[in-house]
Design a protein around this motif. Structure first.
Motif, PDB file in Angstrom:
ATOM      1  N   LEU A   1      -7.467  10.839  -1.094  1.00 23.01           N
ATOM      2  CA  LEU A   1      -6.153  10.198  -1.172  1.00 23.01           C
ATOM      3  C   LEU A   1      -5.356  10.693  -2.373  1.00 23.01           C
ATOM      4  O   LEU A   1      -4.146  10.928  -2.258  1.00 23.01           O
TER       5      LEU A   1
ATOM      6  N   PRO B   1       0.827  -1.214   0.000  1.00 21.82           N
ATOM      7  CA  PRO B   1       0.000   0.000   0.000  1.00 21.82           C
ATOM      8  C   PRO B   1       0.858   1.258   0.000  1.00 21.82           C
ATOM      9  O   PRO B   1       1.995   1.247   0.491  1.00 21.82           O
TER      10      PRO B   1
ATOM     11  N   GLN C   1     -13.078   9.305  -0.073  1.00 23.11           N
ATOM     12  CA  GLN C   1     -11.710   8.886   0.224  1.00 23.11           C
ATOM     13  C   GLN C   1     -10.805   8.729  -0.983  1.00 23.11           C
ATOM     14  O   GLN C   1      -9.630   9.081  -0.918  1.00 23.11           O
ATOM     15  N   SER C   2     -11.296   8.194  -2.101  1.00 23.69           N
ATOM     16  CA  SER C   2     -10.394   8.024  -3.239  1.00 23.69           C
ATOM     17  C   SER C   2      -9.902   9.379  -3.741  1.00 23.69           C
ATOM     18  O   SER C   2      -8.706   9.559  -3.991  1.00 23.69           O
TER      19      SER C   2
ATOM     20  N   TRP D   1      -4.037   6.113   6.423  1.00 22.95           N
ATOM     21  CA  TRP D   1      -5.505   6.242   6.445  1.00 22.95           C
ATOM     22  C   TRP D   1      -6.102   5.166   7.351  1.00 22.95           C
ATOM     23  O   TRP D   1      -6.983   5.445   8.152  1.00 22.95           O
TER      24      TRP D   1
ATOM     25  N   GLN E   1      -2.296   5.240   2.192  1.00 22.25           N
ATOM     26  CA  GLN E   1      -3.281   4.197   2.467  1.00 22.25           C
ATOM     27  C   GLN E   1      -3.021   3.562   3.831  1.00 22.25           C
ATOM     28  O   GLN E   1      -3.947   3.294   4.590  1.00 22.25           O
ATOM     29  N   LYS E   2      -1.763   3.335   4.139  1.00 23.13           N
ATOM     30  CA  LYS E   2      -1.412   2.783   5.450  1.00 23.13           C
ATOM     31  C   LYS E   2      -1.809   3.756   6.551  1.00 23.13           C
ATOM     32  O   LYS E   2      -2.434   3.368   7.540  1.00 23.13           O
TER      33      LYS E   2
END
Length: 159
Positions: A107, A84, A103-104, A91, A88-89
């Motif tokens: 990010l 990831p 979220q996408s 999050w 992502q980690k």
């Protein structure tokens, strides 16, 4: 028209994909990359944020014809299940999402920020992340971005 998305070139049928079609709909409806979300359709919320030529853009108002010849990166290519992205980690570690809809795009906007600034201040984050989150997780988003920045600076995770 050829479109490079996540490292793959796609030949788009010109009869089905006019150059003024928003990139968002090409990604979702033609290429079946549904990680990028439709939120407002007027570039206000940021749910549709992707990278074009390395920069965050709102795909709901970006005509596909303007990105021909430029690499497009969507949330599907930000990281992998086994590797990831640092964001992502972070999050997950900070339990950022509630409903998750934004979220996408969030990010992708944060990834653009960290590509330019590996040590952002709160003011830098607030200026760069103009995406809207109806759940109001902004404090966790800010902390997750700072954590991801530390991870990236240490070289311990994927960028």
């Amino acid at each position: 028209m050829d479109l490079s998305v996540n490292g793959q070139t796609h030949r788009l049928p010109e009869a089905d994909v006019p150059p003024d079609m928003p990139l968002l709909w090409v990604l979702r409806d033609v290429l079946n990359l549904t990680g990028t979300k439709f939120g407002c359709g007027v570039a206000a919320c940021g749910a549709c944020t992707v990278h074009v030529d390395g920069l965050a853009v709102r795909s709901c108002v970006t005509p596909v014809g303007t990105v021909q010849g430029k690499p497009v990166r969507t949330i599907e290519a930000l990281g992998t299940a086994t590797q990831p992205h640092a964001l992502q980690k972070a999050w997950v570690d900070h339990q950022v999402p509630q409903c998750g809809y934004c979220q996408s795009g969030m990010l992708m906007a944060a990834a653009d920020l960290l590509a330019k600034n590996r040590n952002p201040s709160d003011a830098d984050i607030d200026a760069a992340i103009t995406n809207l989150c109806r759940c109001g997780t902004y404090p966790r988003i800010r902390e997750a971005i700072k954590t991801a920045a530390k991870l990236l600076r240490s070289g311990g995770v994927a960028a």
